[in-house]
Design an enzyme around this catalytic site. Structure first.
Site, PDB file in Angstrom:
ATOM      1  N   GLY A 114       0.788  -1.227   0.000  1.00 10.28           N
ATOM      2  CA  GLY A 114       0.000   0.000   0.000  1.00 10.28           C
ATOM      3  C   GLY A 114       0.819   1.276   0.000  1.00 10.28           C
ATOM      4  N   LYS A 150      -4.746   2.789 -15.098  1.00 13.57           N
ATOM      5  CA  LYS A 150      -6.123   3.232 -14.898  1.00 13.57           C
ATOM      6  C   LYS A 150      -6.560   2.933 -13.471  1.00 13.57           C
ATOM      7  CE  LYS A 150     -10.281   4.644 -16.132  1.00 13.57           C
ATOM      8  NZ  LYS A 150     -10.525   6.073 -16.418  1.00 13.57           N
ATOM      9  N   PHE A 151      -7.177   3.912 -12.813  1.00 12.46           N
ATOM     10  CA  PHE A 151      -7.686   3.697 -11.456  1.00 12.46           C
ATOM     11  C   PHE A 151      -9.057   3.040 -11.537  1.00 12.46           C
ATOM     12  CE2 PHE A 151     -10.218   5.387  -7.816  1.00 12.46           C
ATOM     13  CZ  PHE A 151      -9.626   4.599  -6.842  1.00 12.46           C
ATOM     14  N   GLU A 196      -2.213 -11.671  -7.606  1.00 16.10           N
ATOM     15  CA  GLU A 196      -3.233 -10.796  -7.040  1.00 16.10           C
ATOM     16  C   GLU A 196      -3.940 -10.011  -8.146  1.00 16.10           C
ATOM     17  OE1 GLU A 196      -2.113  -8.584  -3.642  1.00 16.10           O
ATOM     18  OE2 GLU A 196      -1.273 -10.336  -2.625  1.00 16.10           O
ATOM     19  N   ARG A 244       6.187 -15.505  -2.532  1.00 15.26           N
ATOM     20  CA  ARG A 244       6.467 -15.922  -1.152  1.00 15.26           C
ATOM     21  C   ARG A 244       5.202 -16.481  -0.514  1.00 15.26           C
ATOM     22  NH1 ARG A 244       3.499 -12.070   1.305  1.00 15.26           N
ATOM     23  NH2 ARG A 244       3.581  -9.931   0.506  1.00 15.26           N
ATOM     24  N   VAL A 290       0.595 -13.887   4.288  1.00 14.61           N
ATOM     25  CA  VAL A 290       0.085 -13.830   5.659  1.00 14.61           C
ATOM     26  C   VAL A 290      -1.178 -14.680   5.785  1.00 14.61           C
ATOM     27  CG1 VAL A 290      -0.824 -12.318   7.469  1.00 14.61           C
ATOM     28  CG2 VAL A 290       1.012 -11.505   5.973  1.00 14.61           C
TER      29      VAL A 290
END
Length: 446
Positions: free
Chosen positions: A165, A201-202, A275, A291, A294
Site C-alpha cells: 500500500g 487506470k484507477f 493478485e 512468497r 500472511v
C-alpha cells in the site's frame, strides 16, 4: 530432506515455519534481535542466534549476519517467511553463492515479479488480463501527462518496486498529476530505494482477489483456488476469506487456468500468489507475490494442504504430494488479523501482555507467538495473531469467528478485536462482495 533450516523471520510466521520443520524431522535455528530474545519462536526452536540490535536493518535485514548464523549452526537452507527478505532477489542469490538453499522461487523470478512494470508486461504476454496503463517506467512529466490522457482520469501512480500500500496515489486531473508525481517518486525512493513509477487506470470500487499457486521441479503446476482480501484499511489487509463469495465458478475456473498457464510459461518453482482487482465481472492482474502469504492458513484449512511443508519439500527437489484433481476446497474459512492497535484511532500499542486466553473449539485455529507475560516491542509490525475460523458455509464461519473473538482475551495492550466483531456483524459484510473501499468508507458507522 534438509537436516537443519534457519528461519529468517520473527513473530507468528516464524512459529508457523518452526512447526512445519519439526513435523518433517528438520532441526530449526531461530534468529532474533535483542528485543525478541523472549519471543515464542526463539523458545521453541532447537537453536537460536542473536543477530543484532532492535533495528531491522541491523538484525532481520542483516544478510551477512544471517549467512554467518547459517555457517555457525550448520543450517543448509533458509526459510524467509514473509516480509523482510522474503522477496529479496539479492539475498536469494547470496545464499546460492554460499551453497545454501533459499526456500522460495529462483532469484530471477523474484527479481522479475518484484518490478511491477516488468511483472505486468510479462503477465500480459502470458495472456493474463492486466489493468490498462504504461508498460514501462515514467521517464518524464510529459510522458505521465500523455499516458494519463490516453487511458483517462482518474489514474493511479504506483512505485514499480512498491508493495504493502505504499508508494501509490490516485490523481484526478493533470494539475494533480503534476503535483503528485515528484512526491510519489520521492516516497518510492525512500521506501524501496528505487524512484521508478508507472501509471495505470484507477479502478474505483474493485474487490481484491488472489490465486494461490504451487509448482515443483517435476512439471507440476497447481492452483489452490482463491482468496478474497477486500476488507482493507489504507491498502492494508484486515480480514481475508476463502473462497471468494459471489463470483461464478466458471469465471474462477477460467482465471485458474490462466494463472497455471502463466506459471508453466515462466517455469516457476515454489509457492506464489497472483493478485487481481475484480470489478464488473472482469479480473485485472496487479502483482505476484513470490512468497508465503500472511493469509495462507485459510487456504490450508479448506484444502487440507500444509503449504509451508510443501514449500520446504519443493525447495528440496521433491514432488508436490498431490495433484489438481484432489485439491477440492471444503466449506468456508475466514482469517482475522489481530493487531496491537486501538480499534478506534488505530494507534499502535506496545507493552506487557497480562492475561492471554486463546479461543478454541471445532474449526478454530490461532497462529500466534504471544503468551501471558510477553512484552510486545514497538519496533516491528504490530500483528499479534491470526484467528482462523472454518465452517460448513460462509455464515457458519462468520458465526464461529464471532464466537471465538468473544472468547479471546489479550489484557495489557490495545487490540483491534472489537473492530473485527463489528466487521463480521455488519449486514453489508454478511451479504458478501464488499469492495476494497468498504471498510475505509464505513469505519465511522461501524
Amino acid at each position: 530432506m534438509f537436516d537443519k533450516v534457519l528461519i529468517a523471520n520473527r513473530g507468528e510466521i516464524a512459529v508457523r515455519i518452526n512447526r512445519a520443520c519439526q513435523e518433517l524431522g528438520i532441526s530449526t535455528v531461530a534468529i532474533h534481535s535483542e528485543a525478541d530474545a523472549e519471543s515464542m519462536h526463539v523458545r521453541i526452536a532447537d537453536e537460536s542466534v542473536c543477530i543484532g540490535p532492535n533495528a531491522v536493518n541491523k538484525s532481520y535485514l542483516n544478510t551477512h549476519s544471517i549467512i554467518a548464523a547459517c555457517e555457525i549452526t550448520g543450517a543448509q537452507a533458509v526459510h524467509p517467511g514473509y516480509g523482510f527478505l522474503s522477496e529479496n532477489a539479492s539475498f536469494s542469490k547470496m545464499l546460492e553463492d554460499h551453497k545454501l538453499i533459499f526456500i522460495g522461487p529462483n532469484h530471477s523470478h523474484i527479481n522479475a515479479m518484484g518490478d511491477k512494470i516488468q511483472a505486468k508486461k510479462m503477465m500480459k504476454e502470458f495472456g493474463v488480463p492486466t489493468v490498462p496503463g504504461s508498460d514501462k517506467a515514467i521517464e518524464s512529466e510529459k510522458d505521465a501527462i500523455n499516458i494519463s490522457k490516453d487511458i483517462g482520469y482518474p489514474v493511479l501512480i504506483k512505485a514499480s518496486a512498491g508493495g504493502g500500500g505504499r508508494g501509490m496515489k490516485v490523481v484526478n486531473d493533470e494539475k494533480e498529476l503534476k503535483q503528485s508525481l515528484p512526491i510519489i517518486k520521492q516516497e518510492a525512493l525512500s521506501f524501496f530505494g528505487n524512484d521508478s513509477v508507472y501509471i495505470e487506470k484507477f479502478i474505483d470500487s474493485p474487490r481484491h482477489i488472489e490465486v494461490q499457486v504451487i509448482c515443483d521441479s517435476h512439471g507440476n503446476f497447481l492452483h489452490l483456488h482463491e482468496r478474497d482480501c477486500s476488507v482493507q484499511r489504507r491498502n492494508q489487509k484486515v480480514l481475508e476469506e476463502a473462497l471468494a463469495p459471489g463470483i461464478e465458478n466458471e469465471k474462477k475456473d477460467e482465471l485458474f487456468q490462466i494463472c497455471v498457464g502463466a506459471m508453466k510459461k515462466m517455469q516457476y518453482l515454489g509457492l506464489g500468489t497472483l493478485e487481481f482487482l475484480y470489478e464488473n465481472g472482469e479480473f485485472y492482474f496487479m502483482e505476484m507475490n513470490t512468497r508465503l502469504q500472511v493469509e495462507h492458513p485459510i487456504t490450508e484449512m479448506l484444502t487440507r494442504i500444509d503449504l509451508v511443508r510443501e514449500q520446504i519439500c519443493v525447495a528440496h527437489g521433491e514432488k508436490i504430494f498431490t495433484n489438481q484433481e484432489n485439491i477440492k476446497p471444503l466449506g468456508h474459512s475466514i482469517e482475522c488479523r489481530i493487531n496491537a492497535e486501538n480499534s478506534s484511532d488505530f494507534k499502535p500499542s506496545a507493552g506487557t501482555i497480562g492475561l492471554f486466553h486463546p479461543p478454541a473449539g471445532n474449526g478454530i485455529r490461532l497462529d500466534t507467538f504471544i503468551y501471558s507475560g510477553y512484552k510486545v516491542p514497538h519496533y516491528y509490525d504490530n500483528l499479534l495473531a491470526k484467528l482462523i475460523a472454518t465452517g460448513r458455509t460462509r455464515n457458519h464461519a462468520i458465526k464461529r469467528a464471532l464466537r471465538s473473538l468473544n472468547e479471546m482475551v489479550i489484557d495489557g495492550i490495545d487490540t483491534n478485536i472489537d473492530l473485527h466483531k463489528k466487521i463480521l456483524s455488519s449486514e453489508e459484510f454478511k451479504k458478501g462482495s464488499v469492495s476494497i473501499n468498504w471498510l475505509e468508507n464505513n469505519i465511522a458507522s461501524l
